[in-house]
Scaffold this motif. Structure first.
Motif, mmCIF file in Angstrom:
data_model
loop_
_atom_site.group_PDB
_atom_site.id
_atom_site.type_symbol
_atom_site.label_atom_id
_atom_site.label_comp_id
_atom_site.label_asym_id
_atom_site.label_seq_id
_atom_site.Cartn_x
_atom_site.Cartn_y
_atom_site.Cartn_z
ATOM 1 N N THR A 172 0.833 -1.202 0.000
ATOM 2 C CA THR A 172 0.000 0.000 0.000
ATOM 3 C C THR A 172 0.872 1.257 0.000
ATOM 4 O O THR A 172 0.612 2.195 -0.774
ATOM 5 C CB THR A 172 -0.924 -0.002 1.228
ATOM 6 O OG1 THR A 172 -1.784 -1.143 1.137
ATOM 7 C CG2 THR A 172 -1.759 1.252 1.309
ATOM 8 N N GLU A 173 1.901 1.272 0.819
ATOM 9 C CA GLU A 173 2.789 2.433 0.866
ATOM 10 C C GLU A 173 3.520 2.632 -0.451
ATOM 11 O O GLU A 173 3.636 3.755 -0.943
ATOM 12 C CB GLU A 173 3.788 2.282 2.012
ATOM 13 C CG GLU A 173 3.154 2.449 3.386
ATOM 14 C CD GLU A 173 4.114 2.156 4.527
ATOM 15 O OE1 GLU A 173 5.315 1.895 4.280
ATOM 16 O OE2 GLU A 173 3.654 2.181 5.688
ATOM 17 N N ARG A 174 3.978 1.553 -1.036
ATOM 18 C CA ARG A 174 4.704 1.649 -2.316
ATOM 19 C C ARG A 174 3.770 2.146 -3.410
ATOM 20 O O ARG A 174 4.150 3.001 -4.216
ATOM 21 C CB ARG A 174 5.298 0.282 -2.687
ATOM 22 C CG ARG A 174 6.080 0.309 -3.961
ATOM 23 C CD ARG A 174 7.365 1.113 -3.812
ATOM 24 N NE ARG A 174 8.067 1.131 -5.088
ATOM 25 C CZ ARG A 174 8.453 2.242 -5.696
ATOM 26 N NH1 ARG A 174 8.264 3.402 -5.141
ATOM 27 N NH2 ARG A 174 9.058 2.175 -6.857
ATOM 28 N N TYR A 175 2.555 1.634 -3.458
ATOM 29 C CA TYR A 175 1.632 2.065 -4.498
ATOM 30 C C TYR A 175 1.233 3.524 -4.294
ATOM 31 O O TYR A 175 1.106 4.281 -5.253
ATOM 32 C CB TYR A 175 0.401 1.159 -4.559
ATOM 33 C CG TYR A 175 -0.416 1.407 -5.800
ATOM 34 C CD1 TYR A 175 0.189 1.484 -7.049
ATOM 35 C CD2 TYR A 175 -1.782 1.586 -5.733
ATOM 36 C CE1 TYR A 175 -0.547 1.734 -8.187
ATOM 37 C CE2 TYR A 175 -2.531 1.830 -6.872
ATOM 38 C CZ TYR A 175 -1.907 1.901 -8.100
ATOM 39 O OH TYR A 175 -2.628 2.159 -9.231
ATOM 40 N N SER A 176 1.098 3.934 -3.061
ATOM 41 C CA SER A 176 0.798 5.329 -2.766
ATOM 42 C C SER A 176 1.924 6.233 -3.271
ATOM 43 O O SER A 176 1.671 7.293 -3.851
ATOM 44 C CB SER A 176 0.584 5.510 -1.266
ATOM 45 O OG SER A 176 0.250 6.841 -0.979
ATOM 46 N N GLN A 177 3.168 5.815 -3.082
ATOM 47 C CA GLN A 177 4.312 6.570 -3.585
ATOM 48 C C GLN A 177 4.273 6.664 -5.114
ATOM 49 O O GLN A 177 4.522 7.725 -5.686
ATOM 50 C CB GLN A 177 5.629 5.918 -3.159
ATOM 51 C CG GLN A 177 5.931 6.021 -1.691
ATOM 52 C CD GLN A 177 7.154 5.183 -1.313
ATOM 53 O OE1 GLN A 177 7.630 4.354 -2.085
ATOM 54 N NE2 GLN A 177 7.655 5.397 -0.100
ATOM 55 N N ILE A 178 3.974 5.551 -5.741
ATOM 56 C CA ILE A 178 3.903 5.523 -7.202
ATOM 57 C C ILE A 178 2.807 6.450 -7.703
ATOM 58 O O ILE A 178 3.000 7.192 -8.669
ATOM 59 C CB ILE A 178 3.702 4.083 -7.709
ATOM 60 C CG1 ILE A 178 5.003 3.301 -7.525
ATOM 61 C CG2 ILE A 178 3.239 4.051 -9.161
ATOM 62 C CD1 ILE A 178 4.882 1.827 -7.735
#
Length: 128
Positions: A78-84
């Motif tokens: 979730t954090e990685r996708y939010s960054q993307i």
């Protein structure tokens, strides 16, 4: 029994979340492909439209993401996708706002798009 029901319900929520994420990634990846194509053929109108689509889709995805309650185990994804989404939204806004004056022959712009496209590769997110 309640614990088992809660676990099953959370597992279903996680599966729905991951399905949604995969669909969202596909749309955003398509937007990047459209941007890359517009840059390659130096079509500023198509670039502005594709960049606007990327920005819109990222904002919609960020809003939709808030409607899910994934399990703690999915937090890194979730954090990685939010960054993307944040990176993609920023790039989309930049390209949309500057399409008319952008030097489309500049390799740096195309490289930036290609770099962000690499981030959107769903296997790199979902396999973390």
């Amino acid at each position: 029994m309640n614990d088992a029901n809660e676990t099953v319900a959370q597992s279903k929520e996680d599966v729905e979340y991951l399905k949604w994420m995969k669909g969202s990634l596909d749309v955003i990846h398509s937007d990047y492909a459209d941007i890359k194509q517009a840059l390659e053929v130096r079509d500023l109108v198509a670039l502005e439209r594709a960049a606007g689509n990327l920005t819109t889709h990222c904002r919609e995805s960020k809003e939709t993401m808030q409607s899910f309650s994934p399990s703690p185990g999915l937090q890194p994804v979730t954090e990685r996708y939010s960054q993307i989404l944040n990176q993609s939204c920023g790039l989309g806004t930049f390209l949309e706002d500057n399409a008319a004056t952008l030097n489309v022959t500049n390799e740096t712009t195309l490289q930036r798009v290609e770099k962000n496209m690499g981030f959107v590769n769903d296997s790199s997110i979902l396999n973390n």
